[in-house]
Motif scaffolding. Structure first.
Motif, PDB file in Angstrom:
ATOM      1  N   HIS A 102      48.950 -32.178 -22.251  1.00  0.00           N
ATOM      2  CA  HIS A 102      48.746 -32.991 -23.450  1.00  0.00           C
ATOM      3  C   HIS A 102      49.158 -34.439 -23.205  1.00  0.00           C
ATOM      4  O   HIS A 102      48.454 -35.369 -23.612  1.00  0.00           O
ATOM      5  N   ASN A 150      40.050 -39.324 -32.407  1.00  0.00           N
ATOM      6  CA  ASN A 150      39.174 -38.619 -31.448  1.00  0.00           C
ATOM      7  C   ASN A 150      39.954 -37.589 -30.641  1.00  0.00           C
ATOM      8  O   ASN A 150      39.481 -36.469 -30.437  1.00  0.00           O
ATOM      9  N   ALA A 153      42.867 -36.130 -31.507  1.00  0.00           N
ATOM     10  CA  ALA A 153      43.332 -35.069 -32.413  1.00  0.00           C
ATOM     11  C   ALA A 153      42.200 -34.118 -32.793  1.00  0.00           C
ATOM     12  O   ALA A 153      42.420 -32.917 -32.938  1.00  0.00           O
ATOM     13  N   GLU A 154      40.991 -34.646 -32.935  1.00  0.00           N
ATOM     14  CA  GLU A 154      39.858 -33.795 -33.295  1.00  0.00           C
ATOM     15  C   GLU A 154      39.335 -32.998 -32.105  1.00  0.00           C
ATOM     16  O   GLU A 154      38.874 -31.872 -32.273  1.00  0.00           O
ATOM     17  N   SER A 155      39.436 -33.556 -30.915  1.00  0.00           N
ATOM     18  CA  SER A 155      38.937 -32.841 -29.743  1.00  0.00           C
ATOM     19  C   SER A 155      39.945 -31.821 -29.213  1.00  0.00           C
ATOM     20  O   SER A 155      39.573 -30.885 -28.527  1.00  0.00           O
ATOM     21  N   ASN A 156      41.218 -32.016 -29.543  1.00  0.00           N
ATOM     22  CA  ASN A 156      42.254 -31.077 -29.127  1.00  0.00           C
ATOM     23  C   ASN A 156      43.156 -30.813 -30.325  1.00  0.00           C
ATOM     24  O   ASN A 156      44.096 -31.558 -30.589  1.00  0.00           O
ATOM     25  N   LYS A 157      42.833 -29.769 -31.070  1.00  0.00           N
ATOM     26  CA  LYS A 157      43.524 -29.465 -32.332  1.00  0.00           C
ATOM     27  C   LYS A 157      45.026 -29.249 -32.144  1.00  0.00           C
ATOM     28  O   LYS A 157      45.822 -29.585 -33.013  1.00  0.00           O
ATOM     29  N   GLU A 158      45.420 -28.700 -31.003  1.00  0.00           N
ATOM     30  CA  GLU A 158      46.847 -28.469 -30.754  1.00  0.00           C
ATOM     31  C   GLU A 158      47.605 -29.791 -30.673  1.00  0.00           C
ATOM     32  O   GLU A 158      48.664 -29.947 -31.279  1.00  0.00           O
ATOM     33  N   GLY A 200      46.595 -32.623 -31.971  1.00  0.00           N
ATOM     34  CA  GLY A 200      46.530 -33.185 -33.322  1.00  0.00           C
ATOM     35  C   GLY A 200      47.582 -32.592 -34.230  1.00  0.00           C
ATOM     36  O   GLY A 200      48.286 -33.319 -34.946  1.00  0.00           O
ATOM     37  N   TYR A 201      47.714 -31.276 -34.213  1.00  0.00           N
ATOM     38  CA  TYR A 201      48.712 -30.605 -35.054  1.00  0.00           C
ATOM     39  C   TYR A 201      50.120 -31.089 -34.725  1.00  0.00           C
ATOM     40  O   TYR A 201      50.895 -31.436 -35.624  1.00  0.00           O
ATOM     41  N   TYR A 236      50.603 -34.905 -35.747  1.00  0.00           N
ATOM     42  CA  TYR A 236      50.670 -35.081 -37.202  1.00  0.00           C
ATOM     43  C   TYR A 236      51.941 -34.463 -37.775  1.00  0.00           C
ATOM     44  O   TYR A 236      52.532 -34.996 -38.717  1.00  0.00           O
TER      45      TYR A 236
END
Length: 169
Positions: free
Chosen positions: A21, A125, A127-132, A134-135, A138
């Protein structure tokens, strides 16, 4: 200038991110230096980036009066805090939660500073392409915002208590 992964690991904003990440995050970070006395963020202006203080010191200030139509109350600012790079503080994160994010304070460097800068579009971009990722990011932002809100609520309580005492005399 590129940010080192060892530094990324120390930044609380990135707590919980894996090596993989951090590698992805590193690609969207711009490192920039600012001279002493530079206005990094201006209250009321629209922003598109988040700043993480890597080195140096800044002063955060806020206007003390509302700019009401037809009234000229002057420009009065209050220094809220000085931030050093010791805890790698971040600011400007409100850009992630609205389309036209007005800056809520002014940030000026009081010493030469180095910042990691992440632009909203790159952050979204990622956060949307890698939800983990992003979570986790955030969640880290929400934790800091909750603490700031708690402090602001306490400050408002102190101010209303002081105003009540003054008006009751």
């Amino acid at each position: 200038m590129e940010i080192e992964e060892e530094i990324l690991k120390k930044i609380p904003f990135f707590n919980g991110l894996s090596e993989e990440h951090l590698g992805l995050l590193k690609k969207i970070i711009t490192v920039k230096e600012f001279a002493e006395g530079t206005e990094v963020i201006k209250e009321g202006k629209i922003g598109e980036e988040i700043y993480i203080l890597l080195n140096g010191e800044v002063e955060v200030s806020k206007s003390l009066v509302l700019n009401l139509p037809g009234m000229n109350l002057g420009q009065m600012e209050k220094s809220l805090t000085k931030l050093t790079s010791a805890g790698f503080p971040f600011f400007g994160e409100m850009v992630l939660f609205t389309d036209k994010a007005e800056r809520t304070a002014t940030v000026i460097t009081t010493k030469p500073c180095t910042f990691a800068i992440i632009y909203k579009s790159d952050f979204i971009n990622l956060a949307e392409s890698n939800k983990e990722i992003g979570y986790i990011l955030y969640k880290n932002i929400a934790t800091v915002l909750a603490e700031r809100l708690r402090k602001a609520n306490n400050d408002i309580l102190k101010l209303t208590t002081a105003l009540t005492l003054v008006l009751s005399k």
